[in-house]
Scaffold this motif. Structure first.
Motif, PDB file in Angstrom:
ATOM      1  N   LEU A 100      39.857  41.949  33.739  1.00 60.59           N
ATOM      2  CA  LEU A 100      38.678  42.450  34.448  1.00 60.59           C
ATOM      3  C   LEU A 100      37.862  41.285  35.003  1.00 60.59           C
ATOM      4  N   ILE A 101      37.644  40.274  34.167  1.00 66.94           N
ATOM      5  CA  ILE A 101      36.838  39.121  34.586  1.00 66.94           C
ATOM      6  C   ILE A 101      37.589  38.276  35.601  1.00 66.94           C
ATOM      7  N   SER A 102      38.894  38.115  35.425  1.00 64.66           N
ATOM      8  CA  SER A 102      39.692  37.337  36.376  1.00 64.66           C
ATOM      9  C   SER A 102      39.608  37.937  37.772  1.00 64.66           C
ATOM     10  N   ARG A 103      39.633  39.248  37.844  1.00 57.42           N
ATOM     11  CA  ARG A 103      39.531  39.905  39.153  1.00 57.42           C
ATOM     12  C   ARG A 103      38.124  39.786  39.715  1.00 57.42           C
ATOM     13  N   TYR A 104      37.153  39.793  38.829  1.00 57.05           N
ATOM     14  CA  TYR A 104      35.767  39.563  39.254  1.00 57.05           C
ATOM     15  C   TYR A 104      35.617  38.164  39.852  1.00 57.05           C
ATOM     16  N   LEU A 105      36.220  37.165  39.211  1.00 56.29           N
ATOM     17  CA  LEU A 105      36.160  35.798  39.717  1.00 56.29           C
ATOM     18  C   LEU A 105      36.869  35.675  41.060  1.00 56.29           C
ATOM     19  N   SER A 106      37.999  36.347  41.194  1.00 47.69           N
ATOM     20  CA  SER A 106      38.743  36.258  42.453  1.00 47.69           C
ATOM     21  C   SER A 106      37.995  36.926  43.595  1.00 47.69           C
ATOM     22  N   ASN A 107      37.102  37.867  43.268  1.00 44.65           N
ATOM     23  CA  ASN A 107      36.305  38.548  44.289  1.00 44.65           C
ATOM     24  C   ASN A 107      35.069  37.755  44.708  1.00 44.65           C
ATOM     25  N   MET A 108      34.724  36.729  43.926  1.00 46.55           N
ATOM     26  CA  MET A 108      33.550  35.911  44.262  1.00 46.55           C
ATOM     27  C   MET A 108      33.783  35.137  45.560  1.00 46.55           C
ATOM     28  N   ASN A 109      32.674  34.800  46.237  1.00 38.54           N
ATOM     29  CA  ASN A 109      32.827  33.867  47.354  1.00 38.54           C
ATOM     30  C   ASN A 109      33.146  32.484  46.779  1.00 38.54           C
ATOM     31  N   GLU A 110      33.632  31.592  47.620  1.00 40.19           N
ATOM     32  CA  GLU A 110      34.132  30.306  47.132  1.00 40.19           C
ATOM     33  C   GLU A 110      33.036  29.464  46.482  1.00 40.19           C
ATOM     34  N   THR A 111      31.817  29.571  46.984  1.00 36.27           N
ATOM     35  CA  THR A 111      30.703  28.805  46.408  1.00 36.27           C
ATOM     36  C   THR A 111      30.443  29.224  44.969  1.00 36.27           C
ATOM     37  N   ASN A 112      30.350  30.527  44.729  1.00 35.45           N
ATOM     38  CA  ASN A 112      30.085  31.023  43.375  1.00 35.45           C
ATOM     39  C   ASN A 112      31.265  30.786  42.439  1.00 35.45           C
ATOM     40  N   ARG A 113      32.474  30.897  42.973  1.00 37.32           N
ATOM     41  CA  ARG A 113      33.647  30.653  42.128  1.00 37.32           C
ATOM     42  C   ARG A 113      33.686  29.192  41.686  1.00 37.32           C
ATOM     43  N   GLU A 114      33.401  28.279  42.608  1.00 40.89           N
ATOM     44  CA  GLU A 114      33.373  26.858  42.255  1.00 40.89           C
ATOM     45  C   GLU A 114      32.287  26.577  41.223  1.00 40.89           C
ATOM     46  N   MET A 115      31.133  27.244  41.373  1.00 45.65           N
ATOM     47  CA  MET A 115      30.039  27.057  40.420  1.00 45.65           C
ATOM     48  C   MET A 115      30.442  27.574  39.037  1.00 45.65           C
ATOM     49  N   THR A 116      31.137  28.692  39.008  1.00 41.02           N
ATOM     50  CA  THR A 116      31.598  29.246  37.732  1.00 41.02           C
ATOM     51  C   THR A 116      32.541  28.276  37.039  1.00 41.02           C
ATOM     52  N   TYR A 117      33.463  27.693  37.788  1.00 41.99           N
ATOM     53  CA  TYR A 117      34.402  26.738  37.206  1.00 41.99           C
ATOM     54  C   TYR A 117      33.664  25.516  36.656  1.00 41.99           C
ATOM     55  N   LEU A 118      32.703  25.016  37.431  1.00 42.66           N
ATOM     56  CA  LEU A 118      31.920  23.856  36.989  1.00 42.66           C
ATOM     57  C   LEU A 118      31.232  24.147  35.658  1.00 42.66           C
ATOM     58  N   LEU A 119      30.508  25.253  35.575  1.00 47.42           N
ATOM     59  CA  LEU A 119      29.720  25.551  34.379  1.00 47.42           C
ATOM     60  C   LEU A 119      30.608  25.938  33.196  1.00 47.42           C
ATOM     61  N   ALA A 120      31.756  26.560  33.484  1.00 48.05           N
ATOM     62  CA  ALA A 120      32.699  26.867  32.402  1.00 48.05           C
ATOM     63  C   ALA A 120      33.232  25.578  31.787  1.00 48.05           C
ATOM     64  N   CYS A 121      33.428  24.564  32.617  1.00 41.40           N
ATOM     65  CA  CYS A 121      33.891  23.262  32.117  1.00 41.40           C
ATOM     66  C   CYS A 121      32.851  22.604  31.222  1.00 41.40           C
ATOM     67  N   LEU A 122      31.566  22.842  31.505  1.00 40.13           N
ATOM     68  CA  LEU A 122      30.498  22.145  30.778  1.00 40.13           C
ATOM     69  C   LEU A 122      30.247  22.735  29.400  1.00 40.13           C
ATOM     70  N   GLY A 123      30.447  24.030  29.236  1.00 40.50           N
ATOM     71  CA  GLY A 123      30.166  24.656  27.940  1.00 40.50           C
ATOM     72  C   GLY A 123      28.685  24.942  27.796  1.00 40.50           C
ATOM     73  N   THR A 124      27.941  23.972  27.280  1.00 36.08           N
ATOM     74  CA  THR A 124      26.475  24.066  27.206  1.00 36.08           C
ATOM     75  C   THR A 124      25.906  22.985  28.117  1.00 36.08           C
ATOM     76  N   TRP A 125      24.843  23.295  28.830  1.00 31.89           N
ATOM     77  CA  TRP A 125      24.314  22.332  29.792  1.00 31.89           C
ATOM     78  C   TRP A 125      22.823  22.587  30.019  1.00 31.89           C
TER      79      TRP A 125
END
Length: 210
Positions: A100-125
């Motif tokens: 469900l979440i993977s499909r949600y991510l694939s539906n994001m625009n590229e800016t939001n998807r890149e931001m999600t990847y960045l913050l997922a990499c950070l963990g806590t920030w």
């Protein structure tokens, strides 16, 4: 009740004195985060958001257990599927929350998807961490600080009392699995470089004090 607003306390429970809590118990309504919704409330929410198929609403409730965040993601996916000209059924949403979440991510625009990847990499920030890491990165082609400030308002981003943030763990796991490998590797390298620099700085500082 036109006067319902008078029943809502100005400050959250965690910031109240004991006297204020006693007063709250007598004349105010306590404010707190909702837990999982009942099937009736969850299906009511989905129908309000345009998902009118009774069977699909019940299936999405079973998929999400009525958790508001995942129901919200279902709505996003449903709207995208309709936009693509599809008549959504349960198979389009995935067999479990990760899909469900993977499909949600694939539906994001590229800016939001890149931001999600960045913050997922950070963990806590916190804001400064993000600014420091993003400025050093070359793979974040669409990152802008003002877009980051808007992005942290997503329902799967949780803010701590100290001003730091973290991502809902189920969303983070799915994002990590879907992340652009180049972004993932670069962010981890920058995090490691910053950590090494902080160690060197603190070591030098302590040696000068001694």
């Amino acid at each position: 009740d036109d006067n319902w607003g008078e029943l809502i306390p100005e400050n959250p429970l965690s910031q109240m004195t004991e006297a204020e809590k006693d007063e709250l118990a007598e004349i105010h309504l306590e404010q707190h985060l909702l837990g999982d919704l009942s099937m009736k409330d969850a299906t009511g929410f989905l129908k309000k958001e345009g998902i009118e198929n009774d069977t699909l609403c019940k299936q999405l409730y079973m998929l999400t257990s009525g958790t508001p965040l995942f129901l919200d993601i279902c709505v996003n996916n449903y709207q995208q599927l309709r936009k693509d000209g599809k008549e959504p059924d349960l198979a389009e949403f995935g067999k479990d929350l990760k899909q469900l979440i993977s499909r949600y991510l694939s539906n994001m625009n590229e800016t939001n998807r890149e931001m999600t990847y960045l913050l997922a990499c950070l963990g806590t920030w916190n804001d400064e961490n993000v600014k420091q890491i993003a400025e050093a990165a070359t793979k974040l082609r669409r990152y802008k600080y003002d877009k980051y400030k808007d992005f942290v308002n997503h329902s799967f981003i949780i803010k701590n009392q100290d001003g730091s943030y973290y991502m809902h763990e189920t969303v983070r796991i799915a994002a990590k699995e879907n992340a652009d490998q180049e972004i993932w590797e670069e962010i981890n390298k920058i995090k490691l470089d910053i950590a090494k620099e902080n160690v060197r700085y603190n070591t030098t500082l302590n040696s000068n004090v001694v």
